[in-house]
Scaffold this motif. Structure first.
Motif, PDB file in Angstrom:
ATOM      1  N   HIS A  54       0.848  -1.192   0.000  1.00 15.43           N
ATOM      2  CA  HIS A  54       0.000   0.000   0.000  1.00 15.43           C
ATOM      3  C   HIS A  54       0.887   1.248   0.000  1.00 15.43           C
ATOM      4  CE1 HIS A  54      -2.862   3.047   1.475  1.00 15.43           C
ATOM      5  NE2 HIS A  54      -3.722   2.324   0.777  1.00 15.43           N
TER       6      HIS A  54
ATOM      7  N   ASP B  56      -3.416   1.901  -4.157  1.00 11.06           N
ATOM      8  CA  ASP B  56      -4.436   2.146  -3.133  1.00 11.06           C
ATOM      9  C   ASP B  56      -5.196   0.843  -2.866  1.00 11.06           C
ATOM     10  OD1 ASP B  56      -6.409   1.840  -5.116  1.00 11.06           O
ATOM     11  OD2 ASP B  56      -6.896   3.965  -5.231  1.00 11.06           O
ATOM     12  N   SER B  57      -6.124   0.885  -1.924  1.00 10.73           N
ATOM     13  CA  SER B  57      -6.813  -0.347  -1.514  1.00 10.73           C
ATOM     14  C   SER B  57      -7.520  -1.020  -2.693  1.00 10.73           C
ATOM     15  CB  SER B  57      -7.866  -0.041  -0.450  1.00 10.73           C
ATOM     16  OG  SER B  57      -7.289   0.595   0.629  1.00 10.73           O
TER      17      SER B  57
ATOM     18  N   PHE C 108      -6.631  -6.183   7.134  1.00  6.76           N
ATOM     19  CA  PHE C 108      -7.833  -6.247   6.274  1.00  6.76           C
ATOM     20  C   PHE C 108      -7.452  -6.263   4.797  1.00  6.76           C
ATOM     21  CE2 PHE C 108      -7.427  -1.576   6.273  1.00  6.76           C
ATOM     22  CZ  PHE C 108      -7.721  -1.276   4.954  1.00  6.76           C
TER      23      PHE C 108
ATOM     24  N   TYR D 218     -17.112  -0.087   4.321  1.00  5.38           N
ATOM     25  CA  TYR D 218     -15.758   0.305   3.926  1.00  5.38           C
ATOM     26  C   TYR D 218     -14.859  -0.926   4.041  1.00  5.38           C
ATOM     27  CZ  TYR D 218     -11.823   3.682   3.833  1.00  5.38           C
ATOM     28  OH  TYR D 218     -10.702   4.420   3.510  1.00  5.38           O
TER      29      TYR D 218
ATOM     30  N   THR E 233     -14.144   1.182  -1.294  1.00 10.48           N
ATOM     31  CA  THR E 233     -12.945   1.842  -0.772  1.00 10.48           C
ATOM     32  C   THR E 233     -13.196   3.338  -0.895  1.00 10.48           C
ATOM     33  OG1 THR E 233     -11.683   2.164  -2.805  1.00 10.48           O
ATOM     34  CG2 THR E 233     -11.555  -0.024  -1.789  1.00 10.48           C
ATOM     35  N   SER E 234     -12.244   4.142  -0.468  1.00 10.22           N
ATOM     36  CA  SER E 234     -12.449   5.589  -0.599  1.00 10.22           C
ATOM     37  C   SER E 234     -12.502   5.977  -2.079  1.00 10.22           C
ATOM     38  CB  SER E 234     -11.346   6.353   0.129  1.00 10.22           C
ATOM     39  OG  SER E 234     -10.090   5.940  -0.341  1.00 10.22           O
TER      40      SER E 234
ATOM     41  N   HIS F 203      -6.060   9.477  11.084  1.00  8.42           N
ATOM     42  CA  HIS F 203      -6.672  10.643  10.433  1.00  8.42           C
ATOM     43  C   HIS F 203      -7.452  11.501  11.445  1.00  8.42           C
ATOM     44  CE1 HIS F 203      -5.952   8.285   6.723  1.00  8.42           C
ATOM     45  NE2 HIS F 203      -5.859   9.462   6.161  1.00  8.42           N
TER      46      HIS F 203
ATOM     47  N   HIS G  75      -7.656  13.182   2.516  1.00  9.75           N
ATOM     48  CA  HIS G  75      -8.338  11.880   2.471  1.00  9.75           C
ATOM     49  C   HIS G  75      -9.693  11.992   3.181  1.00  9.75           C
ATOM     50  CE1 HIS G  75      -9.038   7.567   2.900  1.00  9.75           C
ATOM     51  NE2 HIS G  75      -8.071   7.383   2.024  1.00  9.75           N
TER      52      HIS G  75
ATOM     53  N   GLU H  37     -11.206  10.113   5.130  1.00  8.02           N
ATOM     54  CA  GLU H  37     -11.257   9.631   6.517  1.00  8.02           C
ATOM     55  C   GLU H  37     -10.945  10.759   7.511  1.00  8.02           C
ATOM     56  OE1 GLU H  37      -8.913   6.146   7.485  1.00  8.02           O
ATOM     57  OE2 GLU H  37      -9.509   5.190   5.621  1.00  8.02           O
TER      58      GLU H  37
ATOM     59  N   GLY I 136      -9.126   9.690  -2.275  1.00  5.05           N
ATOM     60  CA  GLY I 136      -8.367   8.557  -1.761  1.00  5.05           C
ATOM     61  C   GLY I 136      -6.926   8.662  -2.263  1.00  5.05           C
ATOM     62  N   THR I 137      -6.097   7.720  -1.860  1.00  8.62           N
ATOM     63  CA  THR I 137      -4.668   7.856  -2.193  1.00  8.62           C
ATOM     64  C   THR I 137      -4.414   7.739  -3.704  1.00  8.62           C
ATOM     65  OG1 THR I 137      -4.348   5.512  -1.703  1.00  8.62           O
ATOM     66  CG2 THR I 137      -3.880   7.056   0.068  1.00  8.62           C
TER      67      THR I 137
HETATM   68  P1  13P Z   1      -7.038   4.185   0.132  1.00 10.48           P
HETATM   69  O1  13P Z   1      -8.224   3.383  -0.172  1.00 10.48           O
HETATM   70  O2  13P Z   1      -7.127   5.602  -0.345  1.00 10.48           O
HETATM   71  O3  13P Z   1      -5.814   3.493  -0.347  1.00 10.48           O
HETATM   72  O4  13P Z   1      -6.895   4.341   1.719  1.00 10.48           O
HETATM   73  C1  13P Z   1      -6.651   3.223   2.494  1.00 10.48           C
HETATM   74  C2  13P Z   1      -6.698   3.466   3.924  1.00 10.48           C
HETATM   75  O5  13P Z   1      -6.552   2.531   4.684  1.00 10.48           O
HETATM   76  C3  13P Z   1      -6.951   4.805   4.435  1.00 10.48           C
HETATM   77  O6  13P Z   1      -6.703   4.873   5.803  1.00 10.48           O
END
Ligand code: 13P
Length: 300
Positions: A23, A39-40, A62, A111, A127-128, A173, A196, A198, A212-213
């Motif tokens: 990640h 990213d996730s 996770f 999420y 995801t974000s 965050h 972000h 979060e 998101g990232t």
């Molecule tokens: P992303 O989905 O933007 O990669 O963020 C992952 C995450 O765990 C944020 O805290």
């Protein structure tokens, strides 16, 4: 990283048909070692597509579980076995069952930063990067959303749906201090502020973009700005500096996830050597959790 470890990682990776996924929050040395950094959502899709014999996951629990759900025939090893997510611990499957009783017409969008038993109770994960799209796609006007309150609040503002939001949060965050961001903005008035979702709402109000990232990377790519203030985990600064060496990035404040920092080159090597302690998903939850995660990868 010592050359000996670097060479050993490369040799074992080839010998064992392994891929290393990391990640964007991972320490720089780990990002440099990985076959894929993302990213996730990107990491989930990569795990599903590659179907490698062995996936060494550099991130938190996770994320490795999600990779296993999408790639059940691969052995998936979390390089730092103790790396977990405080946000995922905020809500359980039993909590969602209670919410469903309260709001019987609402579908649950969860999420991906969540436990397997919560995923198994959900209509879909998100995801974000695709939270708004997944909530929009849910076949109900009301949606139960968890475990992150800040992300849920932001999604509610960006969809026409009524959300019932679980009050969980990411300690990294949520702990950020708005005074740090304001100081940076005063220092760099020309910089773009990327935050972000979060993050607490006050950060979102002060941002030029909420992303998101992966979205942050795409935003910088398309932007003419030279300086950026980044409101997310500090590992992201290394990722952006690597991709855009001609731009300047500074953290919006102290946003540090200790668990993300647990991974070391030695642990990556150990994961490749042993292949033991692969992620196991309880049989009774696997199909339902995998369906929710698969839906996530298909939307947005
Ligand atoms: P992303 O989905 O933007 O990669 O963020 C992952 C995450 O765990 C944020 O805290």
């Amino acid at each position: 990283m010592p050359n000996r470890i670097k060479e050993e990682i490369e040799r074992l990776k080839n010998e064992r048909g392994a891929i290393i996924l990391a990640h964007s929050y991972q320490p720089g040395v780990i990002q440099d070692t990985a076959d894929f950094v993302g990213d996730s959502l990107e990491l989930s899709r990569t795990a599903a597509k590659e179907s490698a014999e062995l996936v060494v996951f550099c991130g938190v629990k996770f994320m490795a579980e999600t990779a296993k759900l999408l790639s059940p025939d691969s052995t998936v090893v979390l390089a730092a076995p103790d790396a977990d997510c405080s946000l995922a611990a905020c809500m359980s499957g039993a909590d969602l069952r209670e919410m469903k009783k309260k709001y019987p017409g609402a579908k649950a969008v969860t999420y991906v930063n969540s436990t397997i038993d919560l995923k198994a109770e959900s209509w879909a994960c998100c995801t974000s990067a695709n939270s708004v799209e997944v909530v929009e796609a849910a076949p109900s006007d009301e949606v139960i959303f968890g475990p992150d309150r800040n992300l849920g609040t932001w999604v509610a503002e960006n969809t026409g749906k009524k959300l019932h939001i679980w009050p969980g949060g990411c300690h990294a965050h949520s702990g950020a201090d708005i005074r740090d961001l304001r100081e940076k903005k005063a220092e760099w008035p020309d910089a773009e502020v990327l935050v972000h979702p979060e993050s607490p709402s006050v950060f979102l109000w002060e941002a030029d973009a909420v992303l998101g990232t992966g979205g942050m990377i795409r935003h910088v790519e398309g932007s003419r700005a030279e300086r950026f203030i980044i409101g997310t985990e500090e590992g992201m600064i290394y990722r952006l500096e690597t991709l855009f060496p001609d731009r300047v990035f500074v953290a919006a404040g102290k946003i540090v996830c200790d668990d993300m920092g647990f991974t070391t080159p030695e642990l990556v090597l150990k994961a490749l050597e042993s292949r033991n302690n692969g992620i196991e998903i309880p049989d009774e939850l696997a199909d339902k959790a995998a369906a929710a995660v698969r839906r996530m990868t298909e939307i947005g």
